[in-house]
Write a protein that holds these residues in place. Sequence first.
Motif, PDB file in Angstrom:
ATOM      1  N   ASN A  34       0.777  -1.137  -0.003  1.00 51.31           N
ATOM      2  CA  ASN A  34      -0.098   0.098   0.051  1.00 51.31           C
ATOM      3  C   ASN A  34       0.766   1.200   0.037  1.00 51.31           C
ATOM      4  O   ASN A  34       2.159   1.109  -0.332  1.00 51.31           O
ATOM      5  CB  ASN A  34      -0.796  -0.175   1.109  1.00 51.31           C
ATOM      6  N   ASN A  39      -4.652   5.433   6.938  1.00 48.45           N
ATOM      7  CA  ASN A  39      -6.255   6.001   6.965  1.00 48.45           C
ATOM      8  C   ASN A  39      -6.753   5.670   8.363  1.00 48.45           C
ATOM      9  O   ASN A  39      -6.571   4.806   9.026  1.00 48.45           O
ATOM     10  CB  ASN A  39      -6.829   5.480   5.702  1.00 48.45           C
ATOM     11  N   PRO A  40      -7.982   6.439   8.350  1.00 53.39           N
ATOM     12  CA  PRO A  40      -8.948   6.176   9.960  1.00 53.39           C
ATOM     13  C   PRO A  40      -9.129   4.843   9.796  1.00 53.39           C
ATOM     14  O   PRO A  40      -9.169   4.462  11.052  1.00 53.39           O
ATOM     15  CB  PRO A  40     -10.108   7.131   9.222  1.00 53.39           C
ATOM     16  N   ASP A  41      -9.441   4.158   8.934  1.00 55.91           N
ATOM     17  CA  ASP A  41      -9.841   2.637   9.308  1.00 55.91           C
ATOM     18  C   ASP A  41      -8.843   1.856   9.539  1.00 55.91           C
ATOM     19  O   ASP A  41      -8.971   1.128  10.506  1.00 55.91           O
ATOM     20  CB  ASP A  41     -10.336   2.250   7.751  1.00 55.91           C
ATOM     21  N   ARG A  42      -7.666   1.981   9.052  1.00 55.38           N
ATOM     22  CA  ARG A  42      -6.287   1.131   9.503  1.00 55.38           C
ATOM     23  C   ARG A  42      -5.920   1.804  10.890  1.00 55.38           C
ATOM     24  O   ARG A  42      -5.524   0.744  11.712  1.00 55.38           O
ATOM     25  CB  ARG A  42      -5.186   1.663   8.430  1.00 55.38           C
ATOM     26  N   THR A  43      -6.010   3.015  11.025  1.00 59.06           N
ATOM     27  CA  THR A  43      -5.720   3.358  12.508  1.00 59.06           C
ATOM     28  C   THR A  43      -6.556   2.716  13.520  1.00 59.06           C
ATOM     29  O   THR A  43      -6.238   2.320  14.597  1.00 59.06           O
ATOM     30  CB  THR A  43      -5.840   5.123  12.650  1.00 59.06           C
ATOM     31  N   THR A  44      -7.814   2.933  13.218  1.00 60.44           N
ATOM     32  CA  THR A  44      -8.940   2.078  14.312  1.00 60.44           C
ATOM     33  C   THR A  44      -8.734   0.664  14.237  1.00 60.44           C
ATOM     34  O   THR A  44      -8.612   0.162  15.489  1.00 60.44           O
ATOM     35  CB  THR A  44     -10.323   2.443  13.756  1.00 60.44           C
ATOM     36  N   PHE A  45      -8.218   0.122  13.468  1.00 67.36           N
ATOM     37  CA  PHE A  45      -8.146  -1.372  13.525  1.00 67.36           C
ATOM     38  C   PHE A  45      -6.905  -1.628  14.134  1.00 67.36           C
ATOM     39  O   PHE A  45      -6.950  -2.453  15.121  1.00 67.36           O
ATOM     40  CB  PHE A  45      -7.869  -1.963  12.146  1.00 67.36           C
ATOM     41  N   ARG A  48      -7.610  -1.034  17.916  1.00 70.76           N
ATOM     42  CA  ARG A  48      -8.487  -1.975  18.511  1.00 70.76           C
ATOM     43  C   ARG A  48      -7.603  -3.525  18.849  1.00 70.76           C
ATOM     44  O   ARG A  48      -7.856  -4.327  19.681  1.00 70.76           O
ATOM     45  CB  ARG A  48      -9.695  -2.340  17.728  1.00 70.76           C
ATOM     46  N   SER A 106       2.545   2.378  10.472  1.00 69.66           N
ATOM     47  CA  SER A 106       1.886   1.066  11.017  1.00 69.66           C
ATOM     48  C   SER A 106       2.478   0.530  12.233  1.00 69.66           C
ATOM     49  O   SER A 106       1.934   0.142  13.148  1.00 69.66           O
ATOM     50  CB  SER A 106       1.267   0.049   9.955  1.00 69.66           C
TER      51      SER A 106
END
Length: 322
Positions: A34, A39-45, A48, A106
Amino acid sequence: MDIKYLDLLLILCLLENKGVGQIVAEFMFLNKHNDGVLNPDRTTFISRLAQLLASVPDKARMGASSALTASSFFKSVVSQLLVRAEEAAIESSANKEFNEQDALSSVLLFVGEVLSRVSRRGSTGILVAELIPMIRNHLQRCVAPDCKTIIPDMIKHVPQSQFWFNVVEALRDQHSIERLTEEMLRQLASHHLNDEEVYWILWTLFNQSIMHIAVMRAMFIDKFLLWKTFPLCCLRWILHYAVFEFPPNSVAEAQMRRPSNFLVTLQSLVTVWSKKEFVQSYSVEQQAYITAAIGLCLENMSKEELEMNRDVLNCILQGVSC
């Protein structure tokens, strides 16, 4: 499935098979395929996932394996994280196709999220006990066997340094950073390390953030000098790193070069020390600590410098007369 077997599965996957390190490797793989930008989705994942990992000891059943207790589990997790993150820094440095910082984004987020949660769960001591030998080994790696002193370029040119330069800032939670720093200073004191080695440990871990994050500088200069008390060796380390801004026994020390915030910090210390309320407002231990800080600062000033800085001199005279 029997809960006992779930425990064994956790131990097998996360600890014995170094599953935490494999998670870090997966993030590196994703970044390679990538753009590396969070991005927000990856950050949230990632957040969690870190939360789930850090909560494993909380959810361990009564009588579960000792490997799932906080002390044992977090020791293994932190060790795996630090080892694999160093390896990731080497991999990202070798790959010239994309930005090194993006490549580690990441990984740093995951490491920072996990370490913050470990600290908030009261296991800062475990975290620091794993961190100290690794950062010491890293600094030894940076210095040639025939070299007796360290200079910044020696550290900057080693690929793993990119991880160590960013790991503290990756925690993002200032409370966790403060707890980690305080615990690290106290554990370093128990290791009886020389002042120069500790200076470069602090420089490697904090210099990138202290230069552009005001709250990081305030932690060292305000909290650690005026509100906390540490052993005398820690006080020396704090002053050399954050106030004098040069390692002990360096050329800069010999030439008495003054960083811009040296006199500002000294003035702040003597202003507090000179007030009549100082004795009533501070504990005896804190009074001795601040007095020692002033003494160590004055030790690095010539008589001529002191006479030129009348505000400092006047505060000292005022304090003596109280």
